[in-house]
Write a protein that holds these residues in place. Structure first.
Motif, PDB file in Angstrom:
ATOM      1  N   SER A   7      -4.849  -3.609  -1.759  1.00 38.27           N
ATOM      2  CA  SER A   7      -5.047  -4.917  -0.266  1.00 38.27           C
ATOM      3  C   SER A   7      -3.732  -5.817  -1.433  1.00 38.27           C
ATOM      4  O   SER A   7      -3.506  -7.351  -0.591  1.00 38.27           O
ATOM      5  N   GLY A   8      -4.721  -6.238  -3.220  1.00 36.90           N
ATOM      6  CA  GLY A   8      -4.636  -7.728  -3.711  1.00 36.90           C
ATOM      7  C   GLY A   8      -3.661  -7.806  -4.055  1.00 36.90           C
ATOM      8  O   GLY A   8      -2.224  -6.852  -3.864  1.00 36.90           O
ATOM      9  N   LYS A   9      -2.951  -7.531  -5.314  1.00 36.18           N
ATOM     10  CA  LYS A   9      -1.844  -8.363  -6.084  1.00 36.18           C
ATOM     11  C   LYS A   9      -1.182  -7.259  -7.467  1.00 36.18           C
ATOM     12  O   LYS A   9      -0.177  -7.061  -7.699  1.00 36.18           O
ATOM     13  N   ILE A  15      -5.024   6.392  -5.323  1.00 37.85           N
ATOM     14  CA  ILE A  15      -6.618   5.558  -5.805  1.00 37.85           C
ATOM     15  C   ILE A  15      -6.922   4.509  -5.222  1.00 37.85           C
ATOM     16  O   ILE A  15      -6.034   2.979  -5.846  1.00 37.85           O
ATOM     17  N   PRO A  16      -7.408   3.840  -3.888  1.00 40.26           N
ATOM     18  CA  PRO A  16      -7.976   2.661  -4.243  1.00 40.26           C
ATOM     19  C   PRO A  16      -8.300   1.649  -4.537  1.00 40.26           C
ATOM     20  O   PRO A  16      -9.678   2.042  -5.578  1.00 40.26           O
ATOM     21  N   GLU A  17      -8.263   0.314  -4.695  1.00 39.53           N
ATOM     22  CA  GLU A  17      -8.901  -0.592  -5.784  1.00 39.53           C
ATOM     23  C   GLU A  17     -10.445  -0.973  -4.255  1.00 39.53           C
ATOM     24  O   GLU A  17      -9.875  -1.331  -3.706  1.00 39.53           O
ATOM     25  N   ILE A  73       0.684   0.444  -6.715  1.00 35.68           N
ATOM     26  CA  ILE A  73       1.241  -1.005  -5.301  1.00 35.68           C
ATOM     27  C   ILE A  73       0.217  -1.607  -4.433  1.00 35.68           C
ATOM     28  O   ILE A  73      -0.723  -1.087  -4.129  1.00 35.68           O
ATOM     29  N   SER A  74       0.878  -3.113  -4.915  1.00 36.19           N
ATOM     30  CA  SER A  74       0.076  -4.191  -4.510  1.00 36.19           C
ATOM     31  C   SER A  74       0.315  -4.092  -2.594  1.00 36.19           C
ATOM     32  O   SER A  74       1.508  -4.122  -3.002  1.00 36.19           O
ATOM     33  N   ALA A  75      -0.845  -5.541  -2.352  1.00 37.51           N
ATOM     34  CA  ALA A  75      -0.373  -5.844  -1.241  1.00 37.51           C
ATOM     35  C   ALA A  75      -0.351  -4.488  -0.541  1.00 37.51           C
ATOM     36  O   ALA A  75       0.991  -5.069   0.348  1.00 37.51           O
ATOM     37  N   LEU A  94       3.366  -0.490   4.407  1.00 35.94           N
ATOM     38  CA  LEU A  94       3.532   0.613   4.349  1.00 35.94           C
ATOM     39  C   LEU A  94       3.919   0.515   6.154  1.00 35.94           C
ATOM     40  O   LEU A  94       3.874  -0.855   6.819  1.00 35.94           O
ATOM     41  N   ASP A  95       5.114   0.994   6.471  1.00 31.98           N
ATOM     42  CA  ASP A  95       5.608   0.845   7.561  1.00 31.98           C
ATOM     43  C   ASP A  95       4.248   0.780   9.415  1.00 31.98           C
ATOM     44  O   ASP A  95       3.208   1.753   9.211  1.00 31.98           O
ATOM     45  N   GLU A  96       4.983   1.241  10.215  1.00 33.29           N
ATOM     46  CA  GLU A  96       4.209   1.544  10.906  1.00 33.29           C
ATOM     47  C   GLU A  96       3.594   3.065  11.443  1.00 33.29           C
ATOM     48  O   GLU A  96       2.640   3.750  12.480  1.00 33.29           O
ATOM     49  N   ASN A  97       4.810   4.087  11.025  1.00 28.51           N
ATOM     50  CA  ASN A  97       4.666   5.502  10.882  1.00 28.51           C
ATOM     51  C   ASN A  97       3.488   5.104   9.215  1.00 28.51           C
ATOM     52  O   ASN A  97       3.387   6.225   9.296  1.00 28.51           O
ATOM     53  N   GLY A  98       3.539   4.837   9.166  1.00 29.29           N
ATOM     54  CA  GLY A  98       2.551   4.979   7.785  1.00 29.29           C
ATOM     55  C   GLY A  98       2.800   5.038   6.398  1.00 29.29           C
ATOM     56  O   GLY A  98       2.505   5.702   5.802  1.00 29.29           O
ATOM     57  N   ASP A  99       4.490   5.094   6.196  1.00 30.81           N
ATOM     58  CA  ASP A  99       5.565   5.288   5.301  1.00 30.81           C
ATOM     59  C   ASP A  99       6.187   4.218   4.662  1.00 30.81           C
ATOM     60  O   ASP A  99       5.890   3.344   4.972  1.00 30.81           O
ATOM     61  N   LEU A 100       5.995   4.565   3.303  1.00 31.23           N
ATOM     62  CA  LEU A 100       6.841   3.272   2.207  1.00 31.23           C
ATOM     63  C   LEU A 100       7.664   2.857   2.132  1.00 31.23           C
ATOM     64  O   LEU A 100       8.593   4.107   3.436  1.00 31.23           O
TER      65      LEU A 100
END
Length: 173
Positions: free
Chosen positions: A111-113, A75-77, A141-143, A148-154
């Protein structure tokens, strides 16, 4: 059946990337899941599937939800809470058979903290009303753009550690 819900209909969202990461990692742990992206909701949802109405387009979605025993919501903010489309989706699903006495895990991203702490809390209230039992370990998960890396992975060690803990608890839940 286990279903991961990507909690926004925003195209090419980070929410979907995180949902796919969870799906891939859960598969590596031996758990097969279905991924439902809210982008796939019928465009007419508001006029065709609320207040007891049901469209042919929403029927397979309703069947997926009815057949699910465990949900993982990413769920995004949005404006200090969760997306309205997620609430509309929940409202469109049949009550009580869609969520009643089933299980869920919640992951907030922003995208915030603060990792959508408030939105996850708000959605937790909706889950309580629905009698949807929520795993106590909620991840925030903030920021997210830096997670996420270039592959969309944490890729950050501490984030991977906590998400793995949550996934292990979700499997056992």
């Amino acid at each position: 059946m286990i279903t991961i819900i990507s909690g926004t209909n925003r195209p090419a969202s980070n929410t979907l990337k995180v949902a796919k990461y969870y799906q891939k990692t859960l598969a590596e742990k031996g758990l097969q899941t279905h991924l439902f992206n809210l982008e796939d909701l019928p465009g007419s949802l508001i006029s065709s599937d609320l207040y007891g109405k049901r469209s042919a387009e929403f029927a397979p979605v309703q069947q997926l939800i009815a057949n699910t025993s465990k949900f993982l919501f990413i769920i995004p903010e949005y404006n200090g809470s969760f997306p309205g489309v997620l609430k509309t989706f929940v409202d469109a699903c049949n009550f009580p058979e869609s969520f009643y006495d089933k299980k869920a895990a919640l992951v907030g991203i922003s995208s915030g903290k603060y990792g959508n702490i408030r939105g996850i809390d708000h959605f937790g209230g909706v889950c309580s009303y629905l009698h949807l039992h929520v795993l106590p370990l909620r991840i925030h998960i903030s920021a997210i753009k830096a997670e996420l890396d270039e592959n969309g992975d944490l890729f950050r060690e501490d984030t991977i550690k906590f998400t793995n803990q949550q996934m292990d608890k979700f499997i056992a839940f």
